[in-house]
Design a protein around this motif. Structure first.
Motif, short mmCIF file in Angstrom:
data_model
loop_
_atom_site.label_atom_id
_atom_site.label_comp_id
_atom_site.label_asym_id
_atom_site.label_seq_id
_atom_site.Cartn_x
_atom_site.Cartn_y
_atom_site.Cartn_z
N ARG A 2 -38.28 8.31 26.33
CA ARG A 2 -38.38 7.49 27.70
C ARG A 2 -38.40 8.60 28.85
O ARG A 2 -37.25 9.39 28.76
CB ARG A 2 -37.43 6.34 27.56
CG ARG A 2 -37.45 5.36 28.76
CD ARG A 2 -36.55 4.43 28.68
NE ARG A 2 -36.59 3.64 30.00
CZ ARG A 2 -35.51 2.83 30.25
NH1 ARG A 2 -34.55 2.43 29.35
NH2 ARG A 2 -35.66 2.37 31.44
N ARG A 4 -37.54 8.79 32.97
CA ARG A 4 -37.11 7.89 34.08
C ARG A 4 -37.39 9.02 35.28
O ARG A 4 -37.28 10.02 35.30
CB ARG A 4 -35.59 7.94 33.84
CG ARG A 4 -35.34 6.92 32.86
CD ARG A 4 -33.95 7.21 32.41
NE ARG A 4 -33.30 6.34 31.36
CZ ARG A 4 -32.82 5.16 31.83
NH1 ARG A 4 -32.38 4.95 32.68
NH2 ARG A 4 -32.42 4.42 30.63
N ARG A 5 -37.67 8.25 36.35
CA ARG A 5 -37.88 9.07 37.74
C ARG A 5 -36.72 9.30 38.25
O ARG A 5 -35.74 8.56 38.17
CB ARG A 5 -38.75 8.12 38.79
CG ARG A 5 -40.10 7.99 38.54
CD ARG A 5 -40.78 9.36 38.56
NE ARG A 5 -41.20 9.77 40.30
CZ ARG A 5 -42.36 9.29 40.61
NH1 ARG A 5 -43.23 8.70 40.05
NH2 ARG A 5 -42.38 9.82 41.86
N ALA A 6 -36.47 10.51 39.10
CA ALA A 6 -35.46 11.14 39.54
C ALA A 6 -35.73 11.51 40.77
O ALA A 6 -35.91 13.05 41.16
CB ALA A 6 -34.61 12.09 38.87
N GLY A 7 -36.11 10.69 41.69
CA GLY A 7 -36.69 11.11 43.00
C GLY A 7 -38.30 11.22 43.08
O GLY A 7 -38.90 11.04 41.87
N LEU A 12 -36.69 12.54 34.12
CA LEU A 12 -35.63 12.75 33.28
C LEU A 12 -36.31 12.26 31.93
O LEU A 12 -36.64 11.10 32.00
CB LEU A 12 -34.35 12.37 33.81
CG LEU A 12 -33.16 12.48 32.96
CD1 LEU A 12 -32.83 13.80 33.01
CD2 LEU A 12 -32.06 11.55 33.36
N GLU A 14 -35.66 10.97 28.25
CA GLU A 14 -34.62 10.83 27.19
C GLU A 14 -34.90 11.06 25.76
O GLU A 14 -36.06 10.80 25.41
CB GLU A 14 -34.33 9.23 27.33
CG GLU A 14 -33.36 9.03 28.32
CD GLU A 14 -32.84 7.57 28.46
OE1 GLU A 14 -31.72 7.48 28.21
OE2 GLU A 14 -33.64 6.72 28.76
#
Lengths: 204, 306
Positions: A2, A4-7, A12, A14
């Motif tokens: 999965r 995920r956006r970090a900015g 990121l 997973e």
């Protein structure tokens, strides 16, 4: 897997475990070497790989192989390092008790394990080494030491590690090595880089 | 890690390198002055922080005004208070936090190229707003680079030591003429800061209320603010998921929430990985503003456009 956006310029990813992290790290660094991925940083960690400095994070989502977990990578072809260690750490008896063995048993298990650098962090050149079985995981010290000398070989949780420089630390200390873990005159400066296969040998 | 690693094999040479022979002699270093360029990106997978100027935009402007490439090394001067002499005629430029400046006791302007004579003494007084002023010298400071950067990394101890009274710093040969500039004002904003914030990567570790609180409440920059990060005080951000998060990679501007619920925003010397959940990320283009926020500054967060 999965993501995920970090900015605006980082994602990121997973992953289910350290084998999948290693596989994804190799896949992504390979894509970058072939010019198929632009990323300023590719940072593996315990359960994630961070891509930072990515001009188009949405495009990276499409590069990733869906839900399929990448095959755990083999270790042939990876850099192999042997770290000669004097097993005289202050916590050796505590670790022996936790493992239900004696000092010789700890040394046999530690030198008999093939470790792999899962990721680096905490300090330049500090590598988190995986490979110990689940029944050989140990807790951190209840009170961290204010100063652990450079070259100290230690254990915490699922990891083994070697302190590259003197620093505070809460890991269980089992020995010390004379190897230099971080040398600015080397390229790369870290002796242990992600994916490196590591064995410990008892100092004769 | 609560203190910089000591005993590292980092070269700390203070002697001028061969080259142009020009030197910047630091007579008074001020409260906290370090050499900074744009840092050492690309090494986070080895545990090496990015480091570099906290207000990278201000360093770039100073370099442009002094006729340097954007990544030349200059001085990051916390709260001002620096006095220095150049040994040869050159161009200086001061940007960032506004400070009273004199060259040979005559008032001079920030944000402009300052042509100075050999032996000229520049005084950068106490900052009247903001936190960090940047001094660029034509040719750039050429202390020995460490892993491709001349930045002092206060977390890991890489790069040169913080600047002290009496230090002599080598300056490289000037590579270009300074630009013709009439006015280049760039004062940091006063009063409340508005920072754009992206949710995630771990916003789901918090209650929905925590995200709404972050976007509606007023936070203040605490006195516990350094090159690693800015700690904030304000309403507690409550977790929806207890327990430990395995360490994961961190980006510049990450808003990490430790167990006490008070957010901390990571700046240039941030660690490469961390184990507390990150509720959101300050847009990188707003991090320079945060780097100029004095303790007590009030902050508001607004959602960044998706």
């Amino acid at each position: 897997m999965r993501a995920r956006r970090a900015g605006p310029s980082a994602i990121l990813i997973e992953l289910p475990g350290d084998d999948a992290v290693s596989a994804a790290y190799e896949l992504l660094t390979g894509l970058r070497e072939r010019g198929e991925l632009t990323a300023a940083e590719i940072v593996p960690a315990a359960r994630t790989v961070l891509l930072d400095g990515v001009p188009d994070p949405d495009r990276v989502f499409r590069l990733l192989p869906g839900d399929a977990t990448p095959t755990p990578p083999g270790t042939e072809g990876n850099t192999q390092i042997t770290i000669t260690t004097r097993y005289d750490g202050e916590d050796l008896d505590d670790v022996a008790r936790l493992w239900g063995t004696d000092r010789a048993g700890v040394i046999a298990i530690h030198t008999g394990t093939e470790f792999r650098v899962a990721f680096c962090g905490f300090a330049p050149g500090f590598a988190y080494l995986t490979g110990l079985g689940p029944h050989h995981h140990v807790p951190r010290r209840a009170t961290p030491r204010t100063r652990v000398p450079a070259g100290t070989v230690a254990l915490a949780g699922p990891y083994s590690g070697v302190y590259p420089t003197a620093s505070p630390g809460g890991w269980q200390l089992i020995g010390r090595t004379r190897e230099t873990l971080f040398d600015l005159d080397n390229d790369p400066p870290a002796l242990l880089t992600p994916g490196t296969v590591v064995r410990f040998a008892e100092e004769p | 890690m609560s203190e910089p690693a000591s005993g590292s094999s980092v070269p700390r040479s203070r002697s001028p390198e061969t080259g142009s022979g020009v030197r910047l002699e630091v007579i008074r270093a001020g409260v906290r002055t370090t050499v900074q360029d744009l840092g050492r990106p690309g090494l986070a997978h080895l545990g090496v922080p990015r480091s570099g100027a906290l207000d990278a935009g201000a360093l770039r402007r100073a370099n442009r005004l002094a006729g340097n490439p954007p990544g030349a090394a200059g001085l990051e001067i916390t709260l001002g208070g620096l006095r220095a002499r150049v040994t040869r005629a050159t161009t200086l430029a001061v940007t960032g936090a506004p400070c009273p400046i004199t060259v040979d006791r005559r008032p001079a302007d920030p944000g402009l190229p300052l042509a100075v004579r050999a032996g000229a003494v520049i005084d950068i007084g106490r900052a009247t707003a903001g936190l960090r002023a940047y001094l660029a010298v034509g040719g750039g400071l050429t202390v020995p680079p460490v892993l491709g950067s001349r930045s002092t990394d206060t977390l890991s101890g890489l790069g040169p030591d913080p600047v002290r009274d009496g230090d002599v710093l080598p300056v490289g040969p000037a590579t270009a003429l300074p630009p013709g500039v009439d006015v280049a004002p760039h004062p940091p904003p006063r009063g409340t800061l508005r920072l754009r914030v992206w949710p995630g990567p771990r916003d789901d570790w918090f209650t929905g209320d925590a995200w709404r609180t972050l976007l509606s409440a007023e936070y203040r920059v605490s006195t516990q603010t350094d090159r690693v990060g800015a700690r904030l005080t304000g309403p507690v951000l409550t977790r929806a998921i207890d327990g430990e998060l395995p360490s994961e990679g961190l980006v510049l501007g990450a808003i990490q929430v430790p167990a006490d619920g008070q957010p901390l925003i990571f700046l240039a010397d941030h660690p490469t990985t961390g184990g507390y959940p990150v509720i959101g990320v300050v847009d990188p283009s707003d991090v320079d503003l945060l780097a100029q926020a004095r303790p007590g500054t009030t902050l508001h967060f607004t959602p960044a456009p998706p």
